[in-house]
Design a protein around this motif. Sequence first.
Motif, short mmCIF file in Angstrom:
data_model
loop_
_atom_site.label_atom_id
_atom_site.label_comp_id
_atom_site.label_asym_id
_atom_site.label_seq_id
_atom_site.Cartn_x
_atom_site.Cartn_y
_atom_site.Cartn_z
N ALA A 56 0.82 -1.22 0.00
CA ALA A 56 0.00 0.00 0.00
C ALA A 56 0.85 1.26 0.00
CB ALA A 56 -0.93 0.00 1.21
N LEU A 138 -5.17 -3.55 -4.28
CA LEU A 138 -4.72 -2.20 -3.96
C LEU A 138 -4.96 -1.22 -5.09
CD1 LEU A 138 -3.31 -0.37 -1.93
CD2 LEU A 138 -1.12 -1.11 -2.89
N THR A 142 -7.17 2.07 -4.56
CA THR A 142 -6.59 3.40 -4.78
C THR A 142 -7.51 4.25 -5.66
OG1 THR A 142 -4.34 2.56 -4.55
CG2 THR A 142 -4.62 4.64 -5.71
#
Length: 465
Positions: A56, A138, A142
Amino acid sequence: MPALMKRLAIGLVGQGVWRVAVALNTVALIPVLIATWGLEGYGQWMTINALVSYLAYANLGLVAAATNELIMLVAAGDQVRAQRCFQMSCNLALGPFPILLAAILALAASLPLVDWFNLAEFSSGAVLLILALGALQLCCETLRGFMAGVLFSAGRYGAAYNIAAGVKFVELGASIYSVGVLGVRPVYLAAITAAVALVDLIIVVCLARSAAPWARLDFRVMDGRFFRDQLKPALGFACFNLATQGVLVQGPRLVLGTLMGGPAVAVYAVYATAMRLVDQLFFMLMAPVGVEISHAAGRGEPQQVVRLTAVIVQLSTLVLIAVTSFLMVLGPVIFDWWTHSRVAFHHPLMALFLVMSAASLPGRIAAQVLISVNAMRIVSVLVLAVSLASLVLGSALVPNFKIYGMLIGPICGEVAIAVVLWICLNRWLGLPLSGIAREVADVSGLVKRIQHHLRAPLGGRGGSR
């Protein structure tokens, strides 16, 4: 103010349902994973999860910085810059970010992760595939963060939270069925999580397009100045998040996995999950209030920031007391059922975890205020240094004190971090600590304000004046 209270109420409900879903995804899965994979397998799965969590940081914290900037620009009435902020953020999420993740995965493929972290239950290929699925998840999260920022800027954060909660419940059901009934291996569980993140993204994209017609993608937008301007607060957030989550939360699991193996990681993870009830409830309170702090900062209302900060301190303290009492009284019964009697409940160990939670709470409050106004910059480097030092201290104590030693270092680190952040909150934002203290001490005033703003929707005489 009634509109503010209404938005906060909706946000608290939505955030509360989402936090319940997140907590259940952790709490309800533990007995299923332990029963199916055993304590060793569960501990090694948590070690791999800790490794996945470090991916991350590849987005450099741009989601939080860009979202806060977007909220403040909309609050200031600057739609042109808000649109450019949104478009540039999405272009970064769809271009350079996936390429960076691919490079990280290529590096991970060359490392002996199985040997380093005692992952005897997993092959090298399985570990790499889980990392790849984590990277896919991820990427979705995002881009989803930027889309949700559009909803936050329009005051519709309740919708974003409710969707996130719904898909989390779906993920929980699918995970329990897959592991508990079908007996699937960890790779399939990672695939379920990635698929749910993709569904969540699609739904939020549709809502964002409806809530804000100006929020449209434009792949031609590339603004180097915007990137440089956002990089400072973004790196500050990423550095702080690495310090608190990557070092103080996930770091002990990797250290214990290396020094003591999967069972020690499993015990630590079970106790930490129980302790994280405080965190889940705190973020339930902080998330909608953080959005309002960004709105207040965008409008130039420092006194409103002081009041909102004091409210968070008051409510978070009550949450800490309630969760501590609950765990210390009912912990033995809960742990016996929760872990199939494989992890014993020890009051001194649980007390030490709760001390760590209490030590971290003041720092989390100050940090969230700084993050909400994009003021988490140079201090985050100091916070990271303190966190690393505390992890080294805890690691040095593990051979003699086992898990207890691992907790002592982070507790010292959390106390030091809280002191640093509150000093910064006072000096950088000009928020008087004495004023915040007076607001915190005015519990009766908080109750009266809540009652006053509740009378209007209930048809009372205490509406807006």
